[in-house]
Design an enzyme around this catalytic site. Structure first.
Site, PDB file in Angstrom:
ATOM      1  CE  LYS A  10       5.250  56.078  45.855  1.00  0.00           C
ATOM      2  NZ  LYS A  10       5.965  54.768  45.982  1.00  0.00           N
ATOM      3  CG  ASN A 113       7.459  53.344  42.918  1.00  0.00           C
ATOM      4  OD1 ASN A 113       7.141  54.326  43.592  1.00  0.00           O
ATOM      5  ND2 ASN A 113       7.177  52.113  43.279  1.00  0.00           N
ATOM      6  CG  HIS A 116       0.476  55.061  47.344  1.00  0.00           C
ATOM      7  ND1 HIS A 116       0.975  53.930  47.952  1.00  0.00           N
ATOM      8  CD2 HIS A 116      -0.834  55.139  47.698  1.00  0.00           C
ATOM      9  CE1 HIS A 116      -0.004  53.356  48.651  1.00  0.00           C
ATOM     10  NE2 HIS A 116      -1.103  54.067  48.523  1.00  0.00           N
ATOM     11  CD  GLU A 127      -3.276  53.582  51.101  1.00  0.00           C
ATOM     12  OE1 GLU A 127      -2.515  52.620  51.352  1.00  0.00           O
ATOM     13  OE2 GLU A 127      -3.576  53.912  49.937  1.00  0.00           O
TER      14      GLU A 127
END
Ligand code: UDP
Ligand code: MG
Length: 138
Positions: A10, A113, A116, A127
């Site tokens: 991320k 966080n 993913h 995805e």
């Protein structure tokens, strides 16, 4: 049980220069990188990716955050990939993530966080197809 899962490093983890350490942990845990790219999600794409969370109170912040800087998207291969990768990354909230997990080590908060990980074989396929074409997989 499928051998494929999907991950993103991320924005805050990429920005902090943690991509190399995170990818090293992933490879050392036995995952093979099938496809990988650094990319910047526009708000529309980030919103589509997380559409499942549309009704949740954190959705708008999540879309803003996931489109705030480059991410690294990757398809990973291993036996029992989805469950083993969820174990490797740890709980969504890093204060609850087990010691040694990627989120325990690198996450800033429950929102930021670090990584993913797909939550099911079905979503892993959706995805992977969202981010990669078949001819990008080796
Ligand atoms: N998230 C958040 N607040 C929450 C729950 C989730 O900001 O209370 C964000 C966080 O970045 C999380 C993502 O939304 O990783 C997707 O949430 P999910 O419940 O699917 O967690 P994950 O599967 O990533 O552990
Ligand atoms: Mg999830």
């Amino acid at each position: 049980m499928s051998r494929i899962t999907f991950t993103m490093i991320k924005p805050e983890a990429v920005e902090a220069g943690n991509s190399g350490s995170i990818l090293s942990k992933i490879e050392k845990a036995g995952f093979r990188i099938v496809a990988m790219k650094k990319t910047l999600l526009c708000k529309e794409k980030a919103g589509q990716f997380y559409a499942i969370h549309k009704e949740r109170p954190f959705y708008n912040d999540l879309v803003e955050y996931m489109s705030s800087g480059p991410i690294i998207a990757a398809i990973l291969e291993k036996d029992n990939a989805v469950l083993d990768f969820r174990s490797l990354i740890g709980s969504t909230d890093p204060s609850e993530a087990a010691e040694g997990t990627i989120r325990a080590e690198f996450a800033e908060s429950k929102a930021k966080n670090a990584v993913h990980g797909s939550d099911s074989d079905e979503n892993a396929m959706i995805e992977c197809n969202f981010h990669f074409d078949t001819d990008e997989r080796y």
